[in-house]
Design a protein around this motif. Structure first.
Motif, PDB file in Angstrom:
ATOM      1  N   ASP A 172      60.052  43.982 -41.845  1.00 36.38           N
ATOM      2  CA  ASP A 172      59.091  42.876 -41.839  1.00 36.38           C
ATOM      3  C   ASP A 172      57.690  43.334 -42.212  1.00 36.38           C
ATOM      4  OD1 ASP A 172      61.009  40.988 -40.993  1.00 36.38           O
ATOM      5  OD2 ASP A 172      60.813  41.690 -38.927  1.00 36.38           O
ATOM      6  N   ILE A 173      57.598  44.424 -42.949  1.00 34.63           N
ATOM      7  CA  ILE A 173      56.303  44.967 -43.337  1.00 34.63           C
ATOM      8  C   ILE A 173      55.943  44.473 -44.731  1.00 34.63           C
ATOM      9  CG2 ILE A 173      55.042  47.095 -43.877  1.00 34.63           C
ATOM     10  CD1 ILE A 173      56.868  48.474 -41.790  1.00 34.63           C
ATOM     11  N   ALA A 174      54.699  44.028 -44.904  1.00 35.75           N
ATOM     12  CA  ALA A 174      54.207  43.575 -46.204  1.00 35.75           C
ATOM     13  C   ALA A 174      53.182  44.567 -46.738  1.00 35.75           C
ATOM     14  CB  ALA A 174      53.589  42.182 -46.096  1.00 35.75           C
ATOM     15  N   PHE A 175      53.060  44.595 -48.049  1.00 37.34           N
ATOM     16  CA  PHE A 175      52.147  45.541 -48.689  1.00 37.34           C
ATOM     17  C   PHE A 175      51.222  44.818 -49.667  1.00 37.34           C
ATOM     18  CE2 PHE A 175      55.811  48.081 -47.506  1.00 37.34           C
ATOM     19  CZ  PHE A 175      55.248  49.248 -47.009  1.00 37.34           C
ATOM     20  N   GLY A 176      49.984  45.271 -49.692  1.00 41.29           N
ATOM     21  CA  GLY A 176      49.078  44.952 -50.782  1.00 41.29           C
ATOM     22  C   GLY A 176      48.912  46.235 -51.577  1.00 41.29           C
ATOM     23  N   VAL A 177      49.323  46.234 -52.846  1.00 44.82           N
ATOM     24  CA  VAL A 177      49.332  47.454 -53.660  1.00 44.82           C
ATOM     25  C   VAL A 177      48.284  47.325 -54.761  1.00 44.82           C
ATOM     26  CG1 VAL A 177      50.727  49.026 -55.029  1.00 44.82           C
ATOM     27  CG2 VAL A 177      51.808  47.652 -53.232  1.00 44.82           C
ATOM     28  N   LEU A 178      47.388  48.308 -54.832  1.00 44.86           N
ATOM     29  CA  LEU A 178      46.379  48.347 -55.884  1.00 44.86           C
ATOM     30  C   LEU A 178      46.743  49.441 -56.876  1.00 44.86           C
ATOM     31  CD1 LEU A 178      44.541  47.940 -52.930  1.00 44.86           C
ATOM     32  CD2 LEU A 178      43.079  47.076 -54.751  1.00 44.86           C
ATOM     33  N   CYS A 179      46.806  49.072 -58.161  1.00 45.38           N
ATOM     34  CA  CYS A 179      47.244  50.037 -59.175  1.00 45.38           C
ATOM     35  C   CYS A 179      46.751  49.604 -60.553  1.00 45.38           C
ATOM     36  CB  CYS A 179      48.768  50.169 -59.169  1.00 45.38           C
ATOM     37  SG  CYS A 179      49.655  48.620 -59.459  1.00 45.38           S
ATOM     38  N   ASN A 180      46.938  50.484 -61.526  1.00 41.06           N
ATOM     39  CA  ASN A 180      46.644  50.185 -62.934  1.00 41.06           C
ATOM     40  C   ASN A 180      45.194  49.781 -63.164  1.00 41.06           C
ATOM     41  OD1 ASN A 180      49.405  50.605 -63.486  1.00 41.06           O
ATOM     42  ND2 ASN A 180      49.886  48.452 -63.093  1.00 41.06           N
ATOM     43  N   PHE A 235      36.008  55.527 -49.272  1.00 48.54           N
ATOM     44  CA  PHE A 235      35.504  56.075 -50.528  1.00 48.54           C
ATOM     45  C   PHE A 235      34.028  56.441 -50.463  1.00 48.54           C
ATOM     46  CE2 PHE A 235      39.334  53.844 -51.978  1.00 48.54           C
ATOM     47  CZ  PHE A 235      39.938  54.896 -52.649  1.00 48.54           C
ATOM     48  N   GLY A 236      33.445  56.305 -49.313  1.00 51.56           N
ATOM     49  CA  GLY A 236      32.075  56.730 -49.115  1.00 51.56           C
ATOM     50  C   GLY A 236      31.996  57.851 -48.101  1.00 51.56           C
ATOM     51  N   GLU A 237      31.969  57.462 -46.841  1.00 48.35           N
ATOM     52  CA  GLU A 237      31.762  58.418 -45.745  1.00 48.35           C
ATOM     53  C   GLU A 237      32.883  59.449 -45.641  1.00 48.35           C
ATOM     54  OE1 GLU A 237      32.025  59.955 -41.734  1.00 48.35           O
ATOM     55  OE2 GLU A 237      33.277  58.263 -42.366  1.00 48.35           O
ATOM     56  N   TRP A 238      34.172  59.023 -45.705  1.00 51.50           N
ATOM     57  CA  TRP A 238      35.273  59.985 -45.546  1.00 51.50           C
ATOM     58  C   TRP A 238      35.418  60.892 -46.766  1.00 51.50           C
ATOM     59  CZ3 TRP A 238      40.025  60.585 -48.201  1.00 51.50           C
ATOM     60  CH2 TRP A 238      40.877  61.542 -47.629  1.00 51.50           C
ATOM     61  N   LEU A 239      35.354  60.315 -47.956  1.00 50.14           N
ATOM     62  CA  LEU A 239      35.538  61.104 -49.170  1.00 50.14           C
ATOM     63  C   LEU A 239      34.455  62.172 -49.316  1.00 50.14           C
ATOM     64  CD1 LEU A 239      37.351  61.390 -51.631  1.00 50.14           C
ATOM     65  CD2 LEU A 239      35.879  59.776 -52.845  1.00 50.14           C
ATOM     66  N   ALA A 240      33.264  61.891 -48.797  1.00 50.18           N
ATOM     67  CA  ALA A 240      32.165  62.851 -48.904  1.00 50.18           C
ATOM     68  C   ALA A 240      32.389  64.077 -48.023  1.00 50.18           C
ATOM     69  CB  ALA A 240      30.847  62.177 -48.533  1.00 50.18           C
ATOM     70  N   ARG A 241      33.174  63.923 -46.946  1.00 53.46           N
ATOM     71  CA  ARG A 241      33.333  65.038 -46.017  1.00 53.46           C
ATOM     72  C   ARG A 241      34.683  65.738 -46.102  1.00 53.46           C
ATOM     73  NH1 ARG A 241      34.145  60.760 -41.654  1.00 53.46           N
ATOM     74  NH2 ARG A 241      36.273  61.096 -40.874  1.00 53.46           N
ATOM     75  N   THR A 242      35.675  65.112 -46.744  1.00 54.63           N
ATOM     76  CA  THR A 242      37.012  65.685 -46.743  1.00 54.63           C
ATOM     77  C   THR A 242      37.169  66.755 -47.827  1.00 54.63           C
ATOM     78  OG1 THR A 242      39.373  65.192 -46.794  1.00 54.63           O
ATOM     79  CG2 THR A 242      37.981  63.991 -48.331  1.00 54.63           C
ATOM     80  N   GLU A 243      38.071  67.694 -47.572  1.00 51.47           N
ATOM     81  CA  GLU A 243      38.431  68.684 -48.584  1.00 51.47           C
ATOM     82  C   GLU A 243      39.702  68.279 -49.322  1.00 51.47           C
ATOM     83  OE1 GLU A 243      38.664  72.489 -46.767  1.00 51.47           O
ATOM     84  OE2 GLU A 243      36.533  72.561 -46.227  1.00 51.47           O
ATOM     85  N   ARG A 244      40.311  67.195 -48.899  1.00 53.34           N
ATOM     86  CA  ARG A 244      41.518  66.708 -49.564  1.00 53.34           C
ATOM     87  C   ARG A 244      41.192  66.169 -50.955  1.00 53.34           C
ATOM     88  NH1 ARG A 244      47.055  66.771 -47.545  1.00 53.34           N
ATOM     89  NH2 ARG A 244      46.879  67.385 -45.379  1.00 53.34           N
ATOM     90  N   LYS A 245      42.080  66.384 -51.897  1.00 52.22           N
ATOM     91  CA  LYS A 245      41.932  65.868 -53.239  1.00 52.22           C
ATOM     92  C   LYS A 245      42.735  64.581 -53.380  1.00 52.22           C
ATOM     93  CE  LYS A 245      39.476  69.388 -54.567  1.00 52.22           C
ATOM     94  NZ  LYS A 245      38.012  69.230 -54.810  1.00 52.22           N
ATOM     95  N   LEU A 246      42.114  63.556 -53.941  1.00 49.99           N
ATOM     96  CA  LEU A 246      42.826  62.307 -54.169  1.00 49.99           C
ATOM     97  C   LEU A 246      43.751  62.440 -55.376  1.00 49.99           C
ATOM     98  CD1 LEU A 246      40.114  59.572 -53.573  1.00 49.99           C
ATOM     99  CD2 LEU A 246      41.489  60.847 -51.911  1.00 49.99           C
ATOM    100  N   VAL A 247      44.822  61.678 -55.352  1.00 50.53           N
ATOM    101  CA  VAL A 247      45.812  61.660 -56.428  1.00 50.53           C
ATOM    102  C   VAL A 247      45.791  60.287 -57.072  1.00 50.53           C
ATOM    103  CG1 VAL A 247      48.283  61.753 -56.947  1.00 50.53           C
ATOM    104  CG2 VAL A 247      47.280  63.387 -55.334  1.00 50.53           C
ATOM    105  N   ASP A 248      45.829  60.239 -58.397  1.00 49.08           N
ATOM    106  CA  ASP A 248      45.929  58.950 -59.080  1.00 49.08           C
ATOM    107  C   ASP A 248      47.302  58.351 -58.792  1.00 49.08           C
ATOM    108  OD1 ASP A 248      43.423  59.209 -60.147  1.00 49.08           O
ATOM    109  OD2 ASP A 248      44.121  60.023 -62.058  1.00 49.08           O
ATOM    110  N   GLY A 249      47.311  57.177 -58.246  1.00 44.11           N
ATOM    111  CA  GLY A 249      48.564  56.514 -57.913  1.00 44.11           C
ATOM    112  C   GLY A 249      48.281  55.245 -57.133  1.00 44.11           C
ATOM    113  N   PRO A 250      49.306  54.435 -56.900  1.00 44.67           N
ATOM    114  CA  PRO A 250      49.116  53.196 -56.154  1.00 44.67           C
ATOM    115  C   PRO A 250      48.537  53.447 -54.764  1.00 44.67           C
ATOM    116  CG  PRO A 250      51.256  53.216 -57.218  1.00 44.67           C
ATOM    117  CD  PRO A 250      50.703  54.592 -57.368  1.00 44.67           C
ATOM    118  N   GLN A 251      47.540  52.650 -54.408  1.00 41.25           N
ATOM    119  CA  GLN A 251      46.961  52.667 -53.068  1.00 41.25           C
ATOM    120  C   GLN A 251      47.495  51.448 -52.317  1.00 41.25           C
ATOM    121  OE1 GLN A 251      42.865  52.524 -54.195  1.00 41.25           O
ATOM    122  NE2 GLN A 251      42.780  54.683 -54.786  1.00 41.25           N
ATOM    123  N   LEU A 252      47.775  51.632 -51.039  1.00 41.41           N
ATOM    124  CA  LEU A 252      48.504  50.609 -50.292  1.00 41.41           C
ATOM    125  C   LEU A 252      47.697  50.065 -49.122  1.00 41.41           C
ATOM    126  CD1 LEU A 252      51.897  52.533 -49.924  1.00 41.41           C
ATOM    127  CD2 LEU A 252      51.149  51.142 -51.862  1.00 41.41           C
TER     128      LEU A 252
END
Length: 276
Positions: A172-180, A235-252
């Protein structure tokens, strides 16, 4: 909590059906008196005038496609007859539905688009990380830009009747997927559910295969109308402090079993693809 933002969200996800001022006020957590005063101050129009204008604007967009008859569009917009719809349409736009359908053009009428609420970013907690298998999502997909993205709640309104009716739906889980997305800021947004396989009964809908991926998972706190605040914080506060690299792909956007589409509260998460 922006109470008028809650009211706008409720209207945008319910305007195609019967909708009363009492229901909007209840969703916003305000009395009718205070809702009318606050909404009028913020938007310059009454609540129910905005509801009618949004219904007729979306009806006008359907008319220029020419796929549905005027009566069909009228009924979908909540009008019981061709005559009542034509009268309301002419009062709103100064032309008849038939004239718009024949012209196949909306440039000469003043559409009423969703009210855009501004959201400020906020501090956000560290995410958890999930390894997710590939998923097949089936639903409705539309393309947006920065301006038209305010119409996403109306897309959810159109998709909700499909939930639970799609063959092979998983849970019963729904998704909003952002892509392309493209360089101009346009992006596809898909409202859907996960299915075991793409069946014949789902051919009227769109399908999207999401590959296996590692995700940073953020819990959205508060009402769904404020979800843009969480996006901005990621995409502001967290991305500025994280060492993780984002991957191009669908965001959910993941709306879990605890999410209540009537109240806009509950289990809402944002899943961002990251490198392992």
């Amino acid at each position: 909590m922006d109470l008028i933002g809650k009211a706008v969200w409720y209207i945008e996800t319910h305007f195609e059906g019967e909708l009363s001022l009492d229901e909007v006020a209840n969703a916003a957590g305000l009395s009718k008196f205070h809702l009318v005063r606050a909404f009028g101050t913020r938007s310059g129009q009454s609540v129910m005038r905005y509801v009618r204008a949004r219904r007729l604007t979306e009806a006008a967009k359907k008319l220029i496609n020419g796929n549905d008859g005027i009566l069909d569009v009228a009924i979908e917009a909540g009008y019981g007859s061709h005559e009542a719809f034509t009268r309301a349409f002419r009062d709103q736009f100064g032309v008849t539905p038939d004239a718009i359908r024949k012209a196949r053009c909306l440039q000469n009428i003043e559409l009423v688009e969703p009210i855009r609420m501004t959201e400020e970013p906020m501090e956000i907690a560290e995410p958890r990380f999930e390894e997710a298998d590939a998923m097949l999502i089936v639903g409705l997909k539309r393309r947006y830009n920065d301006t038209s993205s305010a119409q996403m709640p109306a897309q959810w309104q159109a998709f909700l009747p499909h939930i639970g009716q799609i063959e092979g739906q998983k849970g019963d889980i729904a998704f909003g997927v952002l892509c392309n997305s493209d360089d101009d800021g346009n992006i596809d947004y898909m409202t859907g559910v996960e299915v075991a396989e793409y069946s014949d009964t789902a051919k009227e809908l769109d399908g999207l295969r999401v590959p296996p991926q590692t995700y940073a998972v953020f819990q959205h706190q508060g009402h769904v109308s404020e979800i843009r605040r969480t996006w901005k914080s990621i995409f502001g506060e967290w991305l500025a402090r994280t060492e993780r690299k984002l991957v191009d792909g669908p965001q959910l956007e993941r709306y879990g079993e605890g999410f209540d589409p009537q109240t806009g509260h509950g289990d809402i998460e944002i899943w961002i693809p990251v490198a392992e």
